[in-house]
Design an enzyme around this catalytic site. Structure first.
Site, PDB file in Angstrom:
ATOM      1  N   HIS A   1     -19.714  28.558  20.746  1.00  0.00           N
ATOM      2  CA  HIS A   1     -20.690  29.648  20.814  1.00  0.00           C
ATOM      3  C   HIS A   1     -20.277  30.777  19.897  1.00  0.00           C
ATOM      4  O   HIS A   1     -19.100  30.986  19.626  1.00  0.00           O
ATOM      5  CB  HIS A   1     -20.840  30.171  22.248  1.00  0.00           C
ATOM      6  CG  HIS A   1     -19.552  30.505  22.915  1.00  0.00           C
ATOM      7  ND1 HIS A   1     -18.725  29.540  23.454  1.00  0.00           N
ATOM      8  CD2 HIS A   1     -18.923  31.685  23.133  1.00  0.00           C
ATOM      9  CE1 HIS A   1     -17.659  30.112  23.964  1.00  0.00           C
ATOM     10  NE2 HIS A   1     -17.745  31.422  23.768  1.00  0.00           N
ATOM     11  N   PHE A   2     -21.288  31.518  19.453  1.00  0.00           N
ATOM     12  CA  PHE A   2     -21.094  32.730  18.671  1.00  0.00           C
ATOM     13  C   PHE A   2     -21.522  33.909  19.534  1.00  0.00           C
ATOM     14  O   PHE A   2     -22.595  33.881  20.128  1.00  0.00           O
ATOM     15  CB  PHE A   2     -21.922  32.690  17.373  1.00  0.00           C
ATOM     16  CG  PHE A   2     -21.375  31.695  16.391  1.00  0.00           C
ATOM     17  CD1 PHE A   2     -20.439  32.087  15.437  1.00  0.00           C
ATOM     18  CD2 PHE A   2     -21.770  30.367  16.438  1.00  0.00           C
ATOM     19  CE1 PHE A   2     -19.907  31.170  14.546  1.00  0.00           C
ATOM     20  CE2 PHE A   2     -21.239  29.438  15.549  1.00  0.00           C
ATOM     21  CZ  PHE A   2     -20.311  29.842  14.604  1.00  0.00           C
ATOM     22  N   HIS A   3     -20.644  34.919  19.585  1.00  0.00           N
ATOM     23  CA  HIS A   3     -20.960  36.160  20.286  1.00  0.00           C
ATOM     24  C   HIS A   3     -21.656  37.104  19.307  1.00  0.00           C
ATOM     25  O   HIS A   3     -21.200  37.265  18.174  1.00  0.00           O
ATOM     26  CB  HIS A   3     -19.681  36.874  20.737  1.00  0.00           C
ATOM     27  CG  HIS A   3     -18.853  36.123  21.733  1.00  0.00           C
ATOM     28  ND1 HIS A   3     -18.884  36.398  23.082  1.00  0.00           N
ATOM     29  CD2 HIS A   3     -17.952  35.122  21.584  1.00  0.00           C
ATOM     30  CE1 HIS A   3     -18.032  35.613  23.708  1.00  0.00           C
ATOM     31  NE2 HIS A   3     -17.446  34.826  22.819  1.00  0.00           N
TER      32      HIS A   3
ATOM     33  N   ASP B   1     -25.096  37.060  27.472  1.00  0.00           N
ATOM     34  CA  ASP B   1     -23.778  36.866  28.096  1.00  0.00           C
ATOM     35  C   ASP B   1     -23.816  37.510  29.481  1.00  0.00           C
ATOM     36  O   ASP B   1     -24.236  38.657  29.626  1.00  0.00           O
ATOM     37  CB  ASP B   1     -22.693  37.511  27.220  1.00  0.00           C
ATOM     38  CG  ASP B   1     -21.300  37.077  27.616  1.00  0.00           C
ATOM     39  OD1 ASP B   1     -20.606  36.496  26.773  1.00  0.00           O
ATOM     40  OD2 ASP B   1     -20.899  37.322  28.782  1.00  0.00           O
ATOM     41  N   ILE B   2     -23.364  36.765  30.491  1.00  0.00           N
ATOM     42  CA  ILE B   2     -23.469  37.266  31.869  1.00  0.00           C
ATOM     43  C   ILE B   2     -22.465  38.396  32.149  1.00  0.00           C
ATOM     44  O   ILE B   2     -22.663  39.188  33.070  1.00  0.00           O
ATOM     45  CB  ILE B   2     -23.280  36.088  32.865  1.00  0.00           C
ATOM     46  CG1 ILE B   2     -23.882  36.394  34.222  1.00  0.00           C
ATOM     47  CG2 ILE B   2     -21.822  35.711  33.005  1.00  0.00           C
ATOM     48  CD1 ILE B   2     -23.929  35.189  35.152  1.00  0.00           C
TER      49      ILE B   2
HETATM   50  P1  5GP Z   1     -15.352  32.792  25.160  1.00  0.00           P
HETATM   51  O1  5GP Z   1     -14.256  33.430  25.969  1.00  0.00           O
HETATM   52  O2  5GP Z   1     -15.310  31.297  25.407  1.00  0.00           O
HETATM   53  O3  5GP Z   1     -15.358  33.129  23.705  1.00  0.00           O
HETATM   54  O4  5GP Z   1     -16.706  33.364  25.677  1.00  0.00           O
HETATM   55  C1  5GP Z   1     -17.355  32.870  26.805  1.00  0.00           C
HETATM   56  C2  5GP Z   1     -18.393  33.903  27.162  1.00  0.00           C
HETATM   57  O5  5GP Z   1     -19.250  33.314  28.099  1.00  0.00           O
HETATM   58  C3  5GP Z   1     -17.805  35.151  27.798  1.00  0.00           C
HETATM   59  O6  5GP Z   1     -18.196  36.292  27.070  1.00  0.00           O
HETATM   60  C4  5GP Z   1     -18.379  35.148  29.206  1.00  0.00           C
HETATM   61  O7  5GP Z   1     -18.715  36.428  29.658  1.00  0.00           O
HETATM   62  C5  5GP Z   1     -19.595  34.259  29.074  1.00  0.00           C
HETATM   63  N1  5GP Z   1     -19.935  33.481  30.255  1.00  0.00           N
HETATM   64  C6  5GP Z   1     -19.067  32.866  31.113  1.00  0.00           C
HETATM   65  N2  5GP Z   1     -19.753  32.213  32.078  1.00  0.00           N
HETATM   66  C7  5GP Z   1     -21.074  32.436  31.828  1.00  0.00           C
HETATM   67  C8  5GP Z   1     -22.278  32.025  32.486  1.00  0.00           C
HETATM   68  O8  5GP Z   1     -22.274  31.334  33.501  1.00  0.00           O
HETATM   69  N3  5GP Z   1     -23.453  32.431  31.944  1.00  0.00           N
HETATM   70  C9  5GP Z   1     -23.487  33.219  30.811  1.00  0.00           C
HETATM   71  N4  5GP Z   1     -24.702  33.573  30.379  1.00  0.00           N
HETATM   72  N5  5GP Z   1     -22.382  33.627  30.164  1.00  0.00           N
HETATM   73  C10 5GP Z   1     -21.181  33.235  30.663  1.00  0.00           C
END
Ligand code: 5GP
Length: 141
Positions: free
Chosen positions: A102-104, A33-34
């Site tokens: 996605h899964f964190h 995660d970035i």
């Molecule tokens: P969500 O909020 O959809 O559950 O999680 C999205 C995740 O993607 C967040 O934790 C965010 O930090 C990560 N993320 C957003 N943009 C990018 C990116 O361009 N590259 C990567 N590797 N992670 C990203």
């Protein structure tokens, strides 16, 4: 919501956007995660187009969860975690910000809280080092 093939995770799958990859097979990809909420915060995604948990064929979900478990084992080992948190947000109201399922995976240590969601971009060198640690742990599996 319709799947947007231009979302950033779709671009990462197609190698049109950079990512620190830790694991990949025909159907699944795992990368850092970035904007990590803890060191070692890793994401696991299916390669098929799927907006969220409600938009993925069961077989692909099964494969993605199996990889999530495997990567979680490596993350736990690589970061000597006391515990591992696995999270999945489906829908903007649940906090989802990238609309590709996605899964964190977050390694957790007793007494240490996690940082804010999707806020601060980590230095590339730090993400590279963390990814390498996880890849090493995967090969030691
Ligand atoms: P969500 O909020 O959809 O559950 O999680 C999205 C995740 O993607 C967040 O934790 C965010 O930090 C990560 N993320 C957003 N943009 C990018 C990116 O361009 N590259 C990567 N590797 N992670 C990203």
């Amino acid at each position: 919501m319709n799947y947007d093939a231009e979302n950033v995770f779709a671009k990462i799958i197609r190698d049109e956007a950079p990512a620190h990859r830790v694991y990949e097979d025909d159907s699944t990809l795992a990368f850092m995660d970035i904007m990590p909420q803890v060191d070692g915060h890793t994401l696991v995604i299916p390669k098929c187009p799927a907006v969220d948990l409600f938009d993925v064929p069961a077989e692909m979900l099964t494969r993605t969860i199996a990889v999530t478990q495997r990567v979680a084992v490596a993350v736990r080992s690589a970061f000597s975690a006391d515990g591992v948190m696995v999270a999945q947000l489906s829908g903007a109201a649940a906090g989802q910000t990238v609309f590709h399922l996605h899964f964190h995976i977050l390694p957790r240590h007793a007494g240490i809280d996690f940082r804010l969601h999707a806020k601060d971009v980590a230095p590339d060198a730090v993400l590279a080092e963390h990814a390498e640690r996880i890849r090493q742990a995967l090969t030691a599996d």
